[in-house]
Design a protein around this motif. Structure first.
Motif, short mmCIF file in Angstrom:
data_model
loop_
_atom_site.label_atom_id
_atom_site.label_comp_id
_atom_site.label_asym_id
_atom_site.label_seq_id
_atom_site.Cartn_x
_atom_site.Cartn_y
_atom_site.Cartn_z
N ARG A 114 -9.25 -23.63 89.24
CA ARG A 114 -8.67 -23.53 90.58
C ARG A 114 -7.45 -22.61 90.60
N LYS A 115 -6.75 -22.54 89.48
CA LYS A 115 -5.52 -21.75 89.41
C LYS A 115 -5.73 -20.31 88.95
N VAL A 116 -6.95 -19.93 88.63
CA VAL A 116 -7.21 -18.58 88.15
C VAL A 116 -6.77 -17.54 89.19
N VAL A 117 -6.04 -16.54 88.71
CA VAL A 117 -5.58 -15.45 89.57
C VAL A 117 -6.75 -14.50 89.82
N ARG A 118 -7.03 -14.23 91.10
CA ARG A 118 -8.19 -13.40 91.44
C ARG A 118 -7.83 -12.10 92.15
N THR A 119 -6.55 -11.91 92.47
CA THR A 119 -6.11 -10.66 93.09
C THR A 119 -4.78 -10.23 92.47
N LEU A 120 -4.53 -8.94 92.44
CA LEU A 120 -3.29 -8.38 91.91
C LEU A 120 -2.68 -7.41 92.91
N PRO A 121 -1.35 -7.20 92.83
CA PRO A 121 -0.40 -7.92 91.97
C PRO A 121 -0.22 -9.36 92.44
N VAL A 122 0.28 -10.21 91.55
CA VAL A 122 0.51 -11.61 91.89
C VAL A 122 1.97 -11.95 91.61
N ARG A 123 2.55 -12.77 92.47
CA ARG A 123 3.93 -13.21 92.28
C ARG A 123 4.02 -14.70 92.58
N PHE A 124 4.54 -15.45 91.65
CA PHE A 124 4.76 -16.88 91.84
C PHE A 124 6.26 -17.12 92.01
N THR A 268 16.87 -23.16 63.91
CA THR A 268 17.01 -24.51 63.34
C THR A 268 17.24 -25.56 64.41
N ASP A 269 17.27 -25.16 65.69
CA ASP A 269 17.44 -26.12 66.77
C ASP A 269 16.21 -27.02 66.87
N ARG A 270 16.43 -28.30 67.07
CA ARG A 270 15.34 -29.26 67.15
C ARG A 270 15.62 -30.28 68.27
N GLY A 271 14.53 -30.84 68.80
CA GLY A 271 14.67 -31.88 69.81
C GLY A 271 14.26 -31.44 71.19
N GLU A 272 14.66 -32.22 72.20
CA GLU A 272 14.25 -31.96 73.57
C GLU A 272 14.97 -30.75 74.15
N ASN A 273 14.21 -29.95 74.86
CA ASN A 273 14.77 -28.81 75.58
C ASN A 273 14.02 -28.66 76.89
N VAL A 274 14.64 -28.05 77.86
CA VAL A 274 14.00 -27.74 79.14
C VAL A 274 14.17 -26.25 79.39
N ILE A 275 13.04 -25.58 79.62
CA ILE A 275 13.04 -24.16 79.94
C ILE A 275 12.71 -24.03 81.42
N LEU A 276 13.61 -23.47 82.19
CA LEU A 276 13.38 -23.26 83.62
C LEU A 276 12.76 -21.89 83.84
N VAL A 277 11.74 -21.85 84.70
CA VAL A 277 10.97 -20.63 84.95
C VAL A 277 10.95 -20.35 86.45
N ASP A 278 11.18 -19.09 86.82
CA ASP A 278 11.16 -18.71 88.22
C ASP A 278 10.67 -17.28 88.36
N ASN A 279 10.15 -16.98 89.56
CA ASN A 279 9.81 -15.61 89.95
C ASN A 279 9.01 -14.85 88.89
N LEU A 280 7.83 -15.35 88.62
CA LEU A 280 6.90 -14.71 87.68
C LEU A 280 5.97 -13.77 88.43
N SER A 281 5.92 -12.54 88.00
CA SER A 281 5.02 -11.58 88.65
C SER A 281 4.26 -10.79 87.58
N VAL A 282 3.02 -10.43 87.92
CA VAL A 282 2.15 -9.67 87.03
C VAL A 282 1.44 -8.61 87.85
N ARG A 283 1.36 -7.42 87.30
CA ARG A 283 0.61 -6.36 87.96
C ARG A 283 -0.13 -5.51 86.92
#
Length: 283
Positions: A114-124, A268-283
């Protein structure tokens, strides 16, 4: 005849009826399987699966199998929404059966499709949800993707929160799926930030043959805040086993853009981390 004898006879009769009921249910399942695979009558098989899935007095494993086969038949008929309903019903009513594992796998596959990208360019922009991103199935136990509202430039903005747990010698992966017929130039832009400690990210374009074109590792530190990364086609080189290191050729069809948290390999960092993601675009 004594009361005890009558009770024993009644119990024996009920057991025989139950056995007959189970045999009848299994015979009906066999008939439905023949309709589906032997004659191609999916609708006919589906009617029997539907009846068996809610039949009283049959083994839970058989009812669960019927419910799973309902979902598979719905998929084959091009009805993914109804298929998902069947799989969720199975997980709700029969979560500990053998068939539940297959139901979870099918739900994951349907979500990916359902999430497959079918048109370009795409921006989330991720204002409302995690959009086309999903956790790679091979890393589904490593972490999860959630949607958050964070303060960016004086206002609330929706972003993806990639919650991960860093272990030495292990990575975590999230992906975006693409229709391989698309002609992708290989240009990717993304904004990321790290919440607990520096994150080491690599990006890969995966083509239909499984060839992996990857970037060098980018480090994003919490004190940097949001970091905007711009990746060109020339930043992706062949990282497949035994590859000569040739670069990605713009216009090559790909099946996935993969984002790797390689912190477990690179620091050497270990443990819980949170990576925030925004404004992803592909062309």
């Amino acid at each position: 005849m004594s009361a005890v004898s009558k009770a024993l006879l009644l119990a024996s009769a009920l057991l025989l009826l139950g056995a007959d009921s189970h045999l009848d249910a299994r015979a009906r399942m066999a008939d439905a399987l023949y309709l589906e695979s032997g004659t191609g009558d999916l609708r006919g098989a589906l009617r029997t699966y539907s009846q068996l899935s809610v039949s009283e007095g049959i083994p839970a494993d058989l009812a669960a199998e019927a419910t799973l086969r309902m979902g598979l038949a719905r998929e084959a008929l091009g009805e993914p929404g109804d298929a998902e309903d069947a799989y969720r019903d199975l997980l709700e009513r029969f979560p500990s059966t053998l068939w539940a594992t297959e139901a979870r796998s099918r739900l994951q596959s349907l979500e990916e499709e359902r999430k497959v990208v079918r048109t370009l360019p795409v921006r989330f922009d991720f204002d409302a949800d995690v959009a086309g991103l999903f956790h790679a199935p091979s890393r589904s136990t490593k972490g999860r993707l959630t949607h958050e509202q964070v303060d960016r430039e004086g206002g609330l903005e929706g972003v993806v929160a990639w919650e991960t747990y860093v272990i030495g010698g292990e990575d975590d992966l999230i992906v975006v799926g693409f229709d391989p017929k698309l002609q992708i130039e290989g240009e990717v832009e993304i904004s990321v930030s790290a919440r607990s400690f520096p994150v080491h990210l690599s990006f890969f374009l995966i083509d239909q043959s499984g060839t992996r074109y990857g970037t060098t590792t980018r480090v994003v530190r919490p004190e940097q805040g949001w970091k905007h990364l711009v990746l060109a086609a020339s930043d992706f080189s062949d990282r497949s086993s035994g590859a000569s290191g040739g670069g990605y050729q713009p216009g090559t069809g790909i099946t996935y853009l993969m984002i790797q948290d390689a912190t477990g390999y690179s620091s050497t960092d270990r443990g819980e981390n949170v990576i925030l993601v925004d404004n992803l675009s592909v062309r």
